[in-house]
Design a protein around this motif. Structure first.
Motif, mmCIF file in Angstrom:
data_model
loop_
_atom_site.group_PDB
_atom_site.id
_atom_site.type_symbol
_atom_site.label_atom_id
_atom_site.label_comp_id
_atom_site.label_asym_id
_atom_site.label_seq_id
_atom_site.Cartn_x
_atom_site.Cartn_y
_atom_site.Cartn_z
ATOM 1 N N GLY A 123 0.818 -1.203 0.000
ATOM 2 C CA GLY A 123 0.000 0.000 0.000
ATOM 3 C C GLY A 123 0.850 1.251 0.000
ATOM 4 O O GLY A 123 0.561 2.192 0.717
ATOM 5 N N GLY A 124 1.891 1.247 -0.786
ATOM 6 C CA GLY A 124 2.865 2.327 -0.774
ATOM 7 C C GLY A 124 2.402 3.604 -1.418
ATOM 8 O O GLY A 124 1.238 3.766 -1.746
ATOM 9 N N SER A 125 3.346 4.509 -1.615
ATOM 10 C CA SER A 125 2.980 5.795 -2.169
ATOM 11 C C SER A 125 3.949 6.294 -3.233
ATOM 12 O O SER A 125 4.004 7.467 -3.515
ATOM 13 C CB SER A 125 2.822 6.822 -1.056
ATOM 14 O OG SER A 125 3.973 6.885 -0.279
ATOM 15 N N VAL A 126 4.721 5.393 -3.835
ATOM 16 C CA VAL A 126 5.522 5.729 -5.011
ATOM 17 C C VAL A 126 5.116 4.755 -6.109
ATOM 18 O O VAL A 126 5.641 3.649 -6.192
ATOM 19 C CB VAL A 126 7.046 5.651 -4.739
ATOM 20 C CG1 VAL A 126 7.832 5.901 -6.030
ATOM 21 C CG2 VAL A 126 7.468 6.631 -3.670
ATOM 22 N N PRO A 127 4.127 5.129 -6.941
ATOM 23 C CA PRO A 127 3.752 4.263 -8.050
ATOM 24 C C PRO A 127 4.812 4.299 -9.144
ATOM 25 O O PRO A 127 5.280 5.364 -9.530
ATOM 26 C CB PRO A 127 2.437 4.877 -8.568
ATOM 27 C CG PRO A 127 1.963 5.761 -7.460
ATOM 28 C CD PRO A 127 3.195 6.228 -6.754
ATOM 29 N N GLY A 128 5.202 3.128 -9.635
ATOM 30 C CA GLY A 128 6.163 3.016 -10.720
ATOM 31 C C GLY A 128 5.531 2.326 -11.897
ATOM 32 O O GLY A 128 4.760 1.393 -11.734
ATOM 33 N N GLU A 185 -6.785 -2.145 -6.575
ATOM 34 C CA GLU A 185 -7.713 -1.135 -6.098
ATOM 35 C C GLU A 185 -7.428 -0.649 -4.672
ATOM 36 O O GLU A 185 -7.876 0.422 -4.292
ATOM 37 C CB GLU A 185 -9.162 -1.587 -6.232
ATOM 38 C CG GLU A 185 -9.571 -2.709 -5.329
ATOM 39 C CD GLU A 185 -11.028 -3.108 -5.499
ATOM 40 O OE1 GLU A 185 -11.563 -3.712 -4.561
ATOM 41 O OE2 GLU A 185 -11.621 -2.823 -6.558
ATOM 42 N N ASP A 186 -6.657 -1.413 -3.910
ATOM 43 C CA ASP A 186 -6.304 -0.978 -2.560
ATOM 44 C C ASP A 186 -4.835 -0.552 -2.460
ATOM 45 O O ASP A 186 -4.263 -0.485 -1.378
ATOM 46 C CB ASP A 186 -6.605 -2.071 -1.539
ATOM 47 C CG ASP A 186 -5.821 -3.357 -1.775
ATOM 48 O OD1 ASP A 186 -5.128 -3.461 -2.819
ATOM 49 O OD2 ASP A 186 -5.902 -4.253 -0.926
ATOM 50 N N ALA A 187 -4.220 -0.226 -3.607
ATOM 51 C CA ALA A 187 -2.796 0.119 -3.628
ATOM 52 C C ALA A 187 -2.491 1.422 -2.890
ATOM 53 O O ALA A 187 -1.426 1.559 -2.296
ATOM 54 C CB ALA A 187 -2.292 0.209 -5.066
ATOM 55 N N VAL A 188 -3.386 2.368 -2.967
ATOM 56 C CA VAL A 188 -3.221 3.625 -2.231
ATOM 57 C C VAL A 188 -4.560 3.998 -1.612
ATOM 58 O O VAL A 188 -5.616 3.624 -2.126
ATOM 59 C CB VAL A 188 -2.710 4.787 -3.126
ATOM 60 C CG1 VAL A 188 -1.319 4.506 -3.659
ATOM 61 C CG2 VAL A 188 -3.653 5.074 -4.256
ATOM 62 N N ALA A 189 -4.510 4.729 -0.531
ATOM 63 C CA ALA A 189 -5.719 5.158 0.155
ATOM 64 C C ALA A 189 -6.185 6.499 -0.390
ATOM 65 O O ALA A 189 -5.382 7.298 -0.890
ATOM 66 C CB ALA A 189 -5.434 5.279 1.657
ATOM 67 N N ALA A 190 -7.473 6.747 -0.297
ATOM 68 C CA ALA A 190 -8.021 8.038 -0.707
ATOM 69 C C ALA A 190 -7.300 9.150 0.063
ATOM 70 O O ALA A 190 -7.077 9.046 1.269
ATOM 71 C CB ALA A 190 -9.519 8.083 -0.431
ATOM 72 N N GLY A 191 -6.882 10.161 -0.661
ATOM 73 C CA GLY A 191 -6.185 11.281 -0.044
ATOM 74 C C GLY A 191 -4.688 11.092 0.112
ATOM 75 O O GLY A 191 -3.967 12.037 0.444
ATOM 76 N N GLN A 192 -4.191 9.879 -0.133
ATOM 77 C CA GLN A 192 -2.764 9.616 0.028
ATOM 78 C C GLN A 192 -1.970 10.387 -1.026
ATOM 79 O O GLN A 192 -2.370 10.482 -2.183
ATOM 80 C CB GLN A 192 -2.486 8.117 -0.096
ATOM 81 C CG GLN A 192 -1.069 7.729 0.204
ATOM 82 C CD GLN A 192 -0.893 6.214 0.271
ATOM 83 O OE1 GLN A 192 -1.819 5.457 0.053
ATOM 84 N NE2 GLN A 192 0.306 5.792 0.575
ATOM 85 N N LYS A 193 -0.828 10.914 -0.638
ATOM 86 C CA LYS A 193 0.044 11.651 -1.549
ATOM 87 C C LYS A 193 0.973 10.680 -2.254
ATOM 88 O O LYS A 193 1.551 9.808 -1.621
ATOM 89 C CB LYS A 193 0.852 12.688 -0.777
ATOM 90 C CG LYS A 193 -0.022 13.751 -0.158
ATOM 91 C CD LYS A 193 0.784 14.706 0.692
ATOM 92 C CE LYS A 193 -0.154 15.719 1.335
ATOM 93 N NZ LYS A 193 0.558 16.622 2.211
ATOM 94 N N VAL A 194 1.095 10.847 -3.597
ATOM 95 C CA VAL A 194 1.927 9.950 -4.380
ATOM 96 C C VAL A 194 2.842 10.739 -5.313
ATOM 97 O O VAL A 194 2.531 11.848 -5.731
ATOM 98 C CB VAL A 194 1.077 8.950 -5.209
ATOM 99 C CG1 VAL A 194 0.244 8.065 -4.303
ATOM 100 C CG2 VAL A 194 0.199 9.659 -6.215
ATOM 101 N N LEU A 195 3.977 10.137 -5.628
ATOM 102 C CA LEU A 195 4.927 10.630 -6.619
ATOM 103 C C LEU A 195 5.108 9.512 -7.627
ATOM 104 O O LEU A 195 5.613 8.447 -7.288
ATOM 105 C CB LEU A 195 6.266 10.986 -5.962
ATOM 106 C CG LEU A 195 7.404 11.350 -6.900
ATOM 107 C CD1 LEU A 195 7.087 12.634 -7.657
ATOM 108 C CD2 LEU A 195 8.704 11.510 -6.122
ATOM 109 N N ILE A 196 4.676 9.727 -8.866
ATOM 110 C CA ILE A 196 4.709 8.693 -9.894
ATOM 111 C C ILE A 196 6.052 8.744 -10.615
ATOM 112 O O ILE A 196 6.535 9.821 -10.948
ATOM 113 C CB ILE A 196 3.549 8.881 -10.887
ATOM 114 C CG1 ILE A 196 2.211 8.889 -10.140
ATOM 115 C CG2 ILE A 196 3.572 7.782 -11.947
ATOM 116 C CD1 ILE A 196 1.029 9.278 -10.989
ATOM 117 N N ILE A 197 6.641 7.572 -10.868
ATOM 118 C CA ILE A 197 7.979 7.529 -11.471
ATOM 119 C C ILE A 197 8.028 6.570 -12.663
ATOM 120 O O ILE A 197 7.378 5.537 -12.670
ATOM 121 C CB ILE A 197 9.042 7.144 -10.409
ATOM 122 C CG1 ILE A 197 10.453 7.306 -10.964
ATOM 123 C CG2 ILE A 197 8.802 5.758 -9.876
ATOM 124 C CD1 ILE A 197 11.537 7.280 -9.908
#
Length: 154
Positions: free
Chosen positions: A33-38, A89-101
């Motif tokens: 459930g991280g916050s750096v989508p690759g 669908e549960d990879a990130v939570a609503a409102g979670q901050k992400v940095l896409i790489i």
């Protein structure tokens, strides 16, 4: 933290998906459930390193049909055709901050799809990061209003 505690922590992030990718297989997948989508596939090289350095988890954005469990998907245009991307669908939570790489930004199609996936999951995209940007193809324009950071521009 001792070795046994570390192993127990890892086990809490491993989920079982019966009958994936086909019936009779029990697929085990580490999902934090991280916050750096690759992005698939070279974003998988840079994303985990950045996530680790930031003390965050890593999220896989893959081609359709490659992830177990319930997923969210988007179709998008590439400079050479159409494709589909998906994320659990549960990879990130609503409102979670992400940095896409990812490794490369050309016309922005794949990165735009990743931004759309994060929007569907109600995550907040802080920005998009790439190693190489092909400026003549104007991919940055397609990603507005998201900020794009590139290490090298051609």
């Amino acid at each position: 933290m001792d070795t046994e505690s570390k192993l127990q922590l890892i086990k809490t992030h491993i989920r079982a998906f019966p009958d994936f990718p086909k019936e009779g297989i029990l697929f085990r997948f580490c999902s934090d459930g991280g916050s750096v989508p690759g992005l698939d596939a070279r974003g998988f090289l840079f994303g985990p390193l950045l996530a680790q350095r930031l003390g965050l988890g890593f999220v896989l954005v893959r081609k359709k049909g490659k992830l177990p469990g319930p997923t969210v998907s988007v179709s998008y245009e590439l400079e050479y055709g159409k494709s589909d991307a998906e994320v659990q669908e549960d990879a990130v939570a609503a409102g979670q901050k992400v940095l896409i790489i990812d490794d490369l930004l050309a016309t922005g199609g794949t990165m735009f799809a990743a931004c759309e996936l994060m929007r569907k999951l109600q995550a907040q995209v802080l920005g998009c990061m790439v190693v190489v940007e092909l400026k003549d193809l104007n991919g940055v324009d397609r990603l507005k209003p998201h900020k794009v950071f590139s290490l090298i521009q051609y």
